[in-house]
Design a protein around this motif. Structure first.
Motif, PDB file in Angstrom:
ATOM      1  N   SER A  13      27.561 -21.479  29.438  1.00 42.56           N
ATOM      2  CA  SER A  13      26.151 -20.931  29.171  1.00 42.56           C
ATOM      3  C   SER A  13      25.472 -20.294  30.585  1.00 42.56           C
ATOM      4  O   SER A  13      24.857 -19.224  30.363  1.00 42.56           O
ATOM      5  CB  SER A  13      25.250 -22.063  28.768  1.00 42.56           C
ATOM      6  OG  SER A  13      25.209 -23.169  29.813  1.00 42.56           O
ATOM      7  N   ILE A 218      19.679 -23.541  17.720  1.00 45.60           N
ATOM      8  CA  ILE A 218      20.513 -22.148  17.141  1.00 45.60           C
ATOM      9  C   ILE A 218      20.343 -21.812  15.663  1.00 45.60           C
ATOM     10  O   ILE A 218      20.457 -20.914  15.327  1.00 45.60           O
ATOM     11  CB  ILE A 218      21.929 -22.327  17.693  1.00 45.60           C
ATOM     12  CG1 ILE A 218      22.702 -20.934  17.707  1.00 45.60           C
ATOM     13  CG2 ILE A 218      22.789 -23.340  16.840  1.00 45.60           C
ATOM     14  CD1 ILE A 218      22.003 -20.087  18.769  1.00 45.60           C
ATOM     15  N   GLU A 238      10.229 -20.130  16.871  1.00 45.10           N
ATOM     16  CA  GLU A 238      10.706 -19.389  17.764  1.00 45.10           C
ATOM     17  C   GLU A 238       9.629 -17.964  17.622  1.00 45.10           C
ATOM     18  O   GLU A 238       9.336 -17.244  18.696  1.00 45.10           O
ATOM     19  CB  GLU A 238      12.015 -18.873  17.719  1.00 45.10           C
ATOM     20  CG  GLU A 238      13.015 -20.074  18.054  1.00 45.10           C
ATOM     21  CD  GLU A 238      14.512 -19.485  18.046  1.00 45.10           C
ATOM     22  OE1 GLU A 238      14.487 -18.469  18.469  1.00 45.10           O
ATOM     23  OE2 GLU A 238      15.468 -20.483  18.264  1.00 45.10           O
ATOM     24  N   GLU A 259      17.462 -22.977  22.785  1.00 41.88           N
ATOM     25  CA  GLU A 259      17.982 -22.947  21.439  1.00 41.88           C
ATOM     26  C   GLU A 259      19.221 -23.882  21.910  1.00 41.88           C
ATOM     27  O   GLU A 259      20.231 -23.616  22.323  1.00 41.88           O
ATOM     28  CB  GLU A 259      18.600 -21.591  20.883  1.00 41.88           C
ATOM     29  CG  GLU A 259      17.388 -20.588  20.381  1.00 41.88           C
ATOM     30  CD  GLU A 259      17.943 -19.551  19.875  1.00 41.88           C
ATOM     31  OE1 GLU A 259      17.317 -18.886  18.953  1.00 41.88           O
ATOM     32  OE2 GLU A 259      19.315 -19.197  20.220  1.00 41.88           O
ATOM     33  N   ARG A 337      14.594 -17.065  27.212  1.00 47.68           N
ATOM     34  CA  ARG A 337      15.541 -17.679  26.150  1.00 47.68           C
ATOM     35  C   ARG A 337      16.769 -18.326  26.829  1.00 47.68           C
ATOM     36  O   ARG A 337      17.516 -17.323  27.400  1.00 47.68           O
ATOM     37  CB  ARG A 337      15.851 -16.712  24.860  1.00 47.68           C
ATOM     38  CG  ARG A 337      16.483 -17.725  23.582  1.00 47.68           C
ATOM     39  CD  ARG A 337      16.896 -16.367  22.683  1.00 47.68           C
ATOM     40  NE  ARG A 337      15.760 -15.795  22.178  1.00 47.68           N
ATOM     41  CZ  ARG A 337      15.189 -16.349  21.063  1.00 47.68           C
ATOM     42  NH1 ARG A 337      15.485 -17.192  20.498  1.00 47.68           N
ATOM     43  NH2 ARG A 337      14.083 -15.498  20.581  1.00 47.68           N
ATOM     44  N   ALA A 339      20.195 -20.461  25.562  1.00 51.28           N
ATOM     45  CA  ALA A 339      21.087 -20.917  24.533  1.00 51.28           C
ATOM     46  C   ALA A 339      22.384 -21.939  25.139  1.00 51.28           C
ATOM     47  O   ALA A 339      23.227 -21.284  25.161  1.00 51.28           O
ATOM     48  CB  ALA A 339      21.741 -19.754  23.641  1.00 51.28           C
ATOM     49  N   VAL A 341      24.868 -23.505  24.159  1.00 49.32           N
ATOM     50  CA  VAL A 341      25.592 -23.894  22.813  1.00 49.32           C
ATOM     51  C   VAL A 341      26.975 -23.694  23.112  1.00 49.32           C
ATOM     52  O   VAL A 341      27.333 -22.912  24.018  1.00 49.32           O
ATOM     53  CB  VAL A 341      25.177 -23.296  21.572  1.00 49.32           C
ATOM     54  CG1 VAL A 341      23.731 -23.378  21.273  1.00 49.32           C
ATOM     55  CG2 VAL A 341      25.327 -21.594  21.891  1.00 49.32           C
ATOM     56  N   ARG A 346      27.779 -19.644  19.490  1.00 47.59           N
ATOM     57  CA  ARG A 346      27.228 -18.321  20.187  1.00 47.59           C
ATOM     58  C   ARG A 346      27.880 -17.146  19.112  1.00 47.59           C
ATOM     59  O   ARG A 346      27.287 -16.374  18.910  1.00 47.59           O
ATOM     60  CB  ARG A 346      27.601 -18.209  21.425  1.00 47.59           C
ATOM     61  CG  ARG A 346      27.016 -17.228  22.460  1.00 47.59           C
ATOM     62  CD  ARG A 346      27.572 -17.067  23.720  1.00 47.59           C
ATOM     63  NE  ARG A 346      27.344 -18.283  24.468  1.00 47.59           N
ATOM     64  CZ  ARG A 346      26.074 -18.880  25.141  1.00 47.59           C
ATOM     65  NH1 ARG A 346      25.018 -17.886  24.884  1.00 47.59           N
ATOM     66  NH2 ARG A 346      25.895 -19.790  25.617  1.00 47.59           N
TER      67      ARG A 346
END
Length: 366
Positions: A13, A218, A238, A259, A337, A339, A341, A346
């Protein structure tokens, strides 16, 4: 707190964050190099190649970008309010920020129910941490915490440096099955109350030119059967957060969306096997007879029991999430932002955002 599950998948990430941060500088470096090289060659001033100019501008722009990407604020004299500290996400973040030197106001939804957790947190942290009763759906709790925070800010602090909305409440089930009361509670906790609480605390945050951190999922970008309510509330949060970010630019206030991945971060409506059976029976009874006939009780029970994979088993590894949430507080210039994940999530979000929905359905649903 329960132990975390370890994972063999590397945390990439941070690499994606650097790519996002450096994308525009690289693009602008190329455009400026081509333009300047063309002008110099046309006027006969220099025969310098555009590629050499690109390398020059690239080194300067990327170097400067990496410099301000890693700038961090001083923790001393800054206060952070975190909601939902009864969850692993909020609990871990409160501990980490306290270790870094922030004054932390840790909100717990039900102080009597979570008394032991509150005492554990206070025992593991410094005197700077304040454990508070904070049910974000309760207007009295919100105003009481506002007054307490305002009166207990660090010496010299003009306001609140950051507010992290780490609370969440998850309801699972097909959209047609979930009772209206559960819809209302989910929207209230996951969106309406967050918006209301932000309105009340914004004056304190504006004084510090601080930031608001919204913990989403997500799933806000990935349609998923049985989790439609979670997808919807995340998308609403969001969209509202993006609008708030644009409105707060004039005040120098950052609004950051995080997220998280496909795990249950906080409280769930369906908690265990017995709860699933009891609450699925309640849902079944509340459905009208025609709907029950069309679905059939066997299908209903099979669907509800399949939800165990979302709420049982080893706890998710939250190391990456904790690192990202910490960055949103300590970085001088946070991204808009994050994420944190898996690669699979992704890729799924990328397909959902950029491919025709029919393609997405074929790959992930059908």
């Amino acid at each position: 707190m329960p132990p975390s599950k370890t994972t063999d998948e590397p945390d990439d990430s941070h690499t994606w964050e650097l790519i996002e941060r450096c994308f525009l500088p690289i693009a602008f470096s190329h455009a400026i190099a081509v333009t300047l090289g063309t002008i110099l060659n046309t006027l006969g001033i220099s025969q310098t190649s555009s590629f050499l100019l690109f390398l020059l501008f690239l080194s300067l722009s990327v170097g400067f970008t990496l410099f301000y990407h890693n700038l961090k604020v001083t923790a001393a004299g800054k206060a952070v309010l975190i909601t939902g500290c009864e969850s692993r996400v909020g609990y871990g973040l409160a501990k980490r920020l306290d270790e870094l030197g922030f004054t932390v106001f840790a909100g717990f939804e039900d102080s009597s129910k979570n008394h032991e957790t509150m005492m554990n947190l206070k025992g593991e942290t410094s005197a700077r941490l304040h454990a508070l009763q904070l049910d974000i759906t309760n207007e009295h709790d919100i105003h009481s915490v506002f007054l307490y925070v305002n009166e207990n800010l660090p010496d010299g602090a003009p306001g609140l440096w950051a507010m992290v909305h780490a609370n969440t409440w998850i309801a699972l089930g097909e959209c047609e099955w979930i009772p209206q009361s559960v819809f209302k509670k989910s929207v209230d906790i996951n969106f309406t109350s967050i918006a209301r609480m932000t309105q009340i605390f914004l004056p304190l945050i504006r004084r510090c030119k601080g930031r608001i951190v919204l913990v989403s999922n997500i799933l806000a970008r990935i349609p998923s059967p049985v989790r439609g309510l979670q997808c919807a509330s995340g998308a609403a949060l969001e969209a509202w957060g993006n609008c708030l970010r644009l409105e707060m630019r004039r005040w120098g206030v950052d609004v950051v969306i995080v997220e998280t991945g496909d795990y249950v971060a906080g409280n769930t409506w369906l908690k265990n096997n017995v709860g699933i059976l009891n609450q699925s029976r309640d849902m079944w009874i509340q459905l009208d007879p025609q709907t029950r006939k069309e679905y059939g009780e066997e299908l209903f029970q099979k669907e509800m029991l399949s939800l165990e994979k979302y709420i049982k088993g080893p706890d998710a590894d939250l190391t990456t999430v904790q690192r990202v949430l910490t960055d949103t507080i300590v970085k001088t210039f946070p991204l808009k932002r994050y994420a944190p994940v898996t690669r699979k999530e992704r890729l799924q979000a990328f397909v959902s955002d950029h491919f025709p929905k029919s393609i997405y359905d074929i790959i992930y649903v059908d």
